[in-house]
Structures are given as C-alpha cells and as structure tokens.
Design an enzyme around this catalytic site. Structure first.
Site, PDB file in Angstrom:
ATOM      1  N   HIS A 207       0.813  -1.218   0.000  1.00  0.00           N
ATOM      2  CA  HIS A 207       0.000   0.000   0.000  1.00  0.00           C
ATOM      3  C   HIS A 207       0.848   1.270   0.000  1.00  0.00           C
ATOM      4  CE1 HIS A 207       0.498   0.073   4.415  1.00  0.00           C
ATOM      5  NE2 HIS A 207       0.087   1.313   4.377  1.00  0.00           N
ATOM      6  N   LYS A 211       0.528   5.510  -2.087  1.00  0.00           N
ATOM      7  CA  LYS A 211       0.545   6.832  -1.438  1.00  0.00           C
ATOM      8  C   LYS A 211       1.004   7.891  -2.439  1.00  0.00           C
ATOM      9  CE  LYS A 211       1.481   5.010   3.182  1.00  0.00           C
ATOM     10  NZ  LYS A 211       0.520   5.442   4.178  1.00  0.00           N
ATOM     11  N   GLU A 245       6.542   4.457  13.816  1.00  0.00           N
ATOM     12  CA  GLU A 245       5.151   4.510  14.270  1.00  0.00           C
ATOM     13  C   GLU A 245       5.141   4.742  15.764  1.00  0.00           C
ATOM     14  OE1 GLU A 245       2.296   1.772  11.958  1.00  0.00           O
ATOM     15  OE2 GLU A 245       4.075   0.572  12.337  1.00  0.00           O
ATOM     16  N   ASP A 264       7.534  -7.244   8.376  1.00  0.00           N
ATOM     17  CA  ASP A 264       6.275  -6.498   8.251  1.00  0.00           C
ATOM     18  C   ASP A 264       6.451  -5.250   7.389  1.00  0.00           C
ATOM     19  OD1 ASP A 264       3.551  -5.939   8.930  1.00  0.00           O
ATOM     20  OD2 ASP A 264       4.217  -4.507  10.457  1.00  0.00           O
ATOM     21  N   HIS A 269       7.539  -2.353   2.177  1.00  0.00           N
ATOM     22  CA  HIS A 269       7.444  -0.902   2.010  1.00  0.00           C
ATOM     23  C   HIS A 269       8.817  -0.232   1.850  1.00  0.00           C
ATOM     24  CE1 HIS A 269       3.477  -1.875   3.213  1.00  0.00           C
ATOM     25  NE2 HIS A 269       3.609  -1.703   4.516  1.00  0.00           N
TER      26      HIS A 269
END
Ligand code: BG6
Length: 515
Positions: A207, A211, A245, A264, A269
C-alpha cells in the site's frame, strides 16, 4: 523555420491535452469479492476505500461487493457491517444516494476457505449478479487473509470455475502481504498463485506504492532537472529511509508475533521506497518498464557485512508516549513474553551499481517510537573545501533533502545560509514544500488508488512475483543472522529505538535524523 500559419502538421492544444489527463479514470463493469472481510484491514481500509471510490464516481453504478467469511450473516447484517466501517473510516462524506447504490450490490456468502459447497454457492451468487447487476463476469478476488489460506482459496476458485478469464471477461486476484516469510516460502506461494492465475492477473498490494507522496518520488526525480544530476555517489553521502510509528501492537499481537518489524515493513514498504529512489529512469511508467528498473536495483542490492555492525533490532519496553504511560511488548495481550520477535529493525544496504557504489542505504522501522513519521532523507557529502574561518561554520551540518512521505507530506531542503550580521557565520536553514499549502486537492487514500488500479488492470503500482522474491533474497541473510542471536535489544516506548541502532551509524561517523 515553419510559418505557424502555413504549417500543416496537426496543432496540439496543450490545454486540451492537459484536460484529457485530468479526466477521471472510471472502472468498467465488474465487482469485487473480499476474503477476510471481517478482518481489521477490510474494516479500516478496504470497505471505506470502496465507498470513497463510489462517492467520487469512479466505480460503475452496477458495482457489486461480495463478502466471503465464516460468520453466519444475512445480506442485511453484512450490509450493516459495511455501513459501520464506512461511517467510521471513509474519507469523504457519507451520502445516502451513493450508499443506496452501493448497498444494492452488496452480498454475503458464508463459508470456510476449503468448503466446496460454499464456493459453489459463491459461483452461483456471482453468476446471478452477472445477470441482475451487469457485472459481466468481471471479478477481482481480494485475499485479505493469512498466506497459509492462499492455497485453499486459490484451489477453490479454480475448482469452482471462478479463476479463469475468458475472451470477454476478466478474473484477477489481489493479494495482501505478508507474501511469505522468507524467499523459499514466497517462491512456494508464487507457484501456487501462478498455477491458478497468470501473473498478469495477480495484483500484489504494497500500500505504500499507492501513497501520493511515494508516487511523487517519480515526479520529483524525473520531471525536474534540479535534483536528478545530484542523485548519485558523487554528491550523496548516504540515504536514510525511516518508517516510524508511535502505536504499539494493540490487538495485532497474534499477527505480529513471529513476523516482526523487518518482515512487516522493511521487506516490502522500505525496500520498495529504496528501489524508487535508486532506480534509473524508466522508459515510461508502464508496468513492464517501471518494474524492470526496480528489478535491476533489487538484483544489485545486498546487506552490508558484517551484520553484527550493520544491523540492529529491538523490542519496546514500557514508557511514555507523550503524556500516556504505555505498557511494554511483553505485557501486550496475546504476545508470548518469551518471543524474540523484534518491534524495531534497522539494516544497512548497498546497491552495487556505478551510480550508488559506496553509498549506504540505512533502513529503519519501529513501533512505539517518538512519533509517527515516514521519510526518505538524502544526506549530501560536505563540500571538499570550506573557505570560511573554522568557528563560523560550526553550526553547518550536511545538506539534505528530505522527502516526507507522511504526515505533513512534502519535501524539505536543508542547507547553509549566512546568519545576518557583520561576520560570515553560516548556519543550517530549511526550505519547505508542503502538499497542504501548495494544493487544494486532498490526497486519496492509498487503498482507493490501488483498488481502482486493480479494477482498471493498471499494474504499475503492484510489485511482481520477482520483486517480492528479490526483496526476500536481500533480507533473508539478516533474518537468519538475527534468528541465531536470540533476544533483541530493548528500548523504552516513546524513544527512537535501541542504543545499538544509534551505534550502528555512529561507528561510521553518522547519526540518524530526529524527525
Ligand atoms: C502495514 C503494517 O503494512 O503498514 C503495519 O503491517 C503498519 O504494521 C502499517 O502499522 C502502517 O501503514 P501506514 O500507511 O499507516 O504507514
């Protein structure tokens, strides 16, 4: 010179062409089946994104949304679940006429992932929708499920005759990560998926590629003359890619334990961001050309050795997140207190190419860090000579260009400037481009863009099986090294990771940016 009055070559109105580019791309007839529709991702991201697309007029009026899951739901109960997900997660206002149109095409099929009878019912439902709603046999199957369920779902779709596209309709599969847990398992999954769906019908979601700011890397690099000449080892000292995060594991302990920060986030990413920053200019942005350039970079990328000095990992302990006291990883519900799964991971990669030889790419990600921020910082070399008295450049750091992926989307340039006054003192200043100040349009959510692209068969923003496998190949040696090392280091929640991560850069005379 040609006389503009007599020249007969067709005159292209630049304004008209620009208008054409802005025309919205609207999906044709078709629908989507979501497996794992009761999961966190579907509720928070997928269902709201589908509504937002409908609200923006980008889905056909006849669009159908079918949920597949174990719950004993009626169609009405499922529609109510979707409605709640839309109300709490949609980016655009909930309008009754849009909702009514969408809800007419909502259906639910109850069943397990290996249930022959349930998949036969699914086939009947889709066939009925093709007739009643005009979906024309065009279906995208969204697998928002654990990878160990991919084989049964693919097999069942195949068995029920739902996987094969014919001349006049299409069938596609959209796959969420994690795509395997190492190279070998990713290869097995690719084989299973590709034995049912040809590669051109497989859309693997990362994903981050959806962006706006990530796509802006392409605009920044290839639409300007200002930056690209500097994107190489002659000028760049190193590159830092950070995805930090502030949240902890929350309710995701079950998914996360055994996966960890590197699998992850870095494997997908961050390595994709690195490829976009490092790759050569593609011929155009079609899937084959864009993917070919990324693949070239991934093939040339290796972790820097020795891994004891070039990697770091950690687990958060209790601490303060702003004014909130938060618990440590080992106290999180559902997390095995003896687990060696890392919530912070950092590694050093190199790209063996003429452009990037000798430039370290430092990648880091973590949960419960100081704040939520994703950015790419290109840190420049210092000038070979400074014609200033020593003390006057004491406050001058390295020039840098920071692509802020989120939040505060934009680009920051940091360079030295003379301090007003009678001496030639130089200090760092910022020049800042911010999306919210420069544009009035709001950025769509990544999932809106990617779901629309999958329905439109536009694959540029989806990593191929080869990219996924190459990314595992890069990361596997690091994961194997960590697996031999036992427990990760610790860092208090609300800080910027374990001390070993700072030492990793300090050893090379560098420091992480504090965003
Ligand atoms: C997901 C990870 O891919 O990205 C999550 O699995 C993470 O652990 C999430 O929280 C972050 O996404 P974003 O878009 O909020 O940066």
């Amino acid at each position: 010179m040609t006389d503009p009055h007599t020249d007969t070559t067709e005159w292209k109105n630049p304004l008209r062409d620009r208008q054409d580019l802005r025309l919205p791309r609207i999906a044709g007839p078709g629908g989507m089946v979501i497996f794992g529709v009761t999961g966190d991702l579907a509720r928070r991201k997928l269902l709201p994104a589908i509504y937002d697309l409908a609200n923006r007029g980008l889905l056909p009026a006849s669009f159908a949304l079918v949920g597949y899951g174990r719950r004993d739901w009626t169609r009405e109960e499922f529609a109510e679940y979707v409605r709640q997900a839309v109300e709490s997660g949609a980016r655009t206002p909930v309008r009754e006429e849009v909702w009514q149109r969408l809800v007419d095409g909502i259906h639910f099929v109850q069943g397990a992932f290996d249930d022959d009878a349930a998949f036969d019912r699914l086939a009947d439902t889709l066939a009925q929708l093709d007739q009643s709603r005009g979906t024309a046999g065009n279906w995208a199957y969204y697998l928002s499920i654990p990878p160990d369920s991919f084989p049964s779902v693919c097999h069942q779709l195949d068995r029920a005759g739902l996987a094969e596209s014919s001349g006049d309709n299409w069938r596609r599969v959209v796959i969420e990560k994690p795509f395997g847990h190492d190279l070998e398992s990713a290869q097995e999954l690719n084989q299973i998926v590709n034995s049912v769906f040809p590669e051109k019908s497989v859309f693997r979601i990362d994903h981050y590629l959806g962006k706006e700011t990530v796509q802006n890397i392409l605009a920044l690099r290839f639409a300007n003359q200002l930056f690209e000449p500097l994107f190489n080892a002659n000028y760049i000292d190193h590159i830092q890619i950070t995805m930090a995060e502030d949240i902890g594991l929350g309710g995701r302990a079950g998914y996360y334990d055994g996966i960890g920060a590197a699998r992850d986030v870095i494997q997908n990413h961050l390595i994709q961001l690195m490829a976009l920053i490092a790759m050569e200019e593609p011929v155009d942005f079609s899937p084959e050309h864009l993917q070919a350039e990324k693949i070239k970079i991934l093939r040339a990328t290796k972790p820097v050795q020795p891994l004891s000095k070039t990697t770091a990992r950690g687990q958060y302990t209790e601490g303060w997140q702003g004014s909130h006291h938060v618990r440590g990883l080992r106290e999180e519900e559902g997390f095995d207190p003896n687990s060696t799964t890392e919530t912070y991971a950092a590694c050093t990669l190199k790209v063996n190419s003429r452009r990037w030889a000798g430039v370290p790419f430092y990648l880091r990600t973590g949960k419960r860090l100081g704040r939520r921020v994703t950015e790419i910082a290109l840190v420049f070399k210092t000038p070979p000579h400074l014609p200033f008295a020593n003390r006057t450049t004491e406050s001058l750091g390295a020039n840098s260009m920071v692509i802020r992926v989120q939040p505060d989307e934009g680009v920051l340039m940091r360079f030295g400037s003379k301090v007003p006054g009678s001496t030639m003192e130089v200090r760092d200043v910022n020049m800042d481009f911010s999306y919210s100040e420069s544009f009035t349009e709001q950025s769509p959510e990544a999932y809106e863009r990617l779901i629309l692209d999958a329905l439109l068969d536009q694959a540029s923003l989806f990593p191929t099986n080869e990219e996924v496998e190459l990314s595992w190949k890069i990361l596997d040696p690091v994961l194997e090294y960590w697996a031999r090392r036992g427990t990760p280091d610790q860092y208090p929640a609300g800080t910027w990771g374990p001390a070993s991560s700072d030492q990793m850069l300090a050893r090379e005379g560098r420091a992480w940016r504090r965003p």
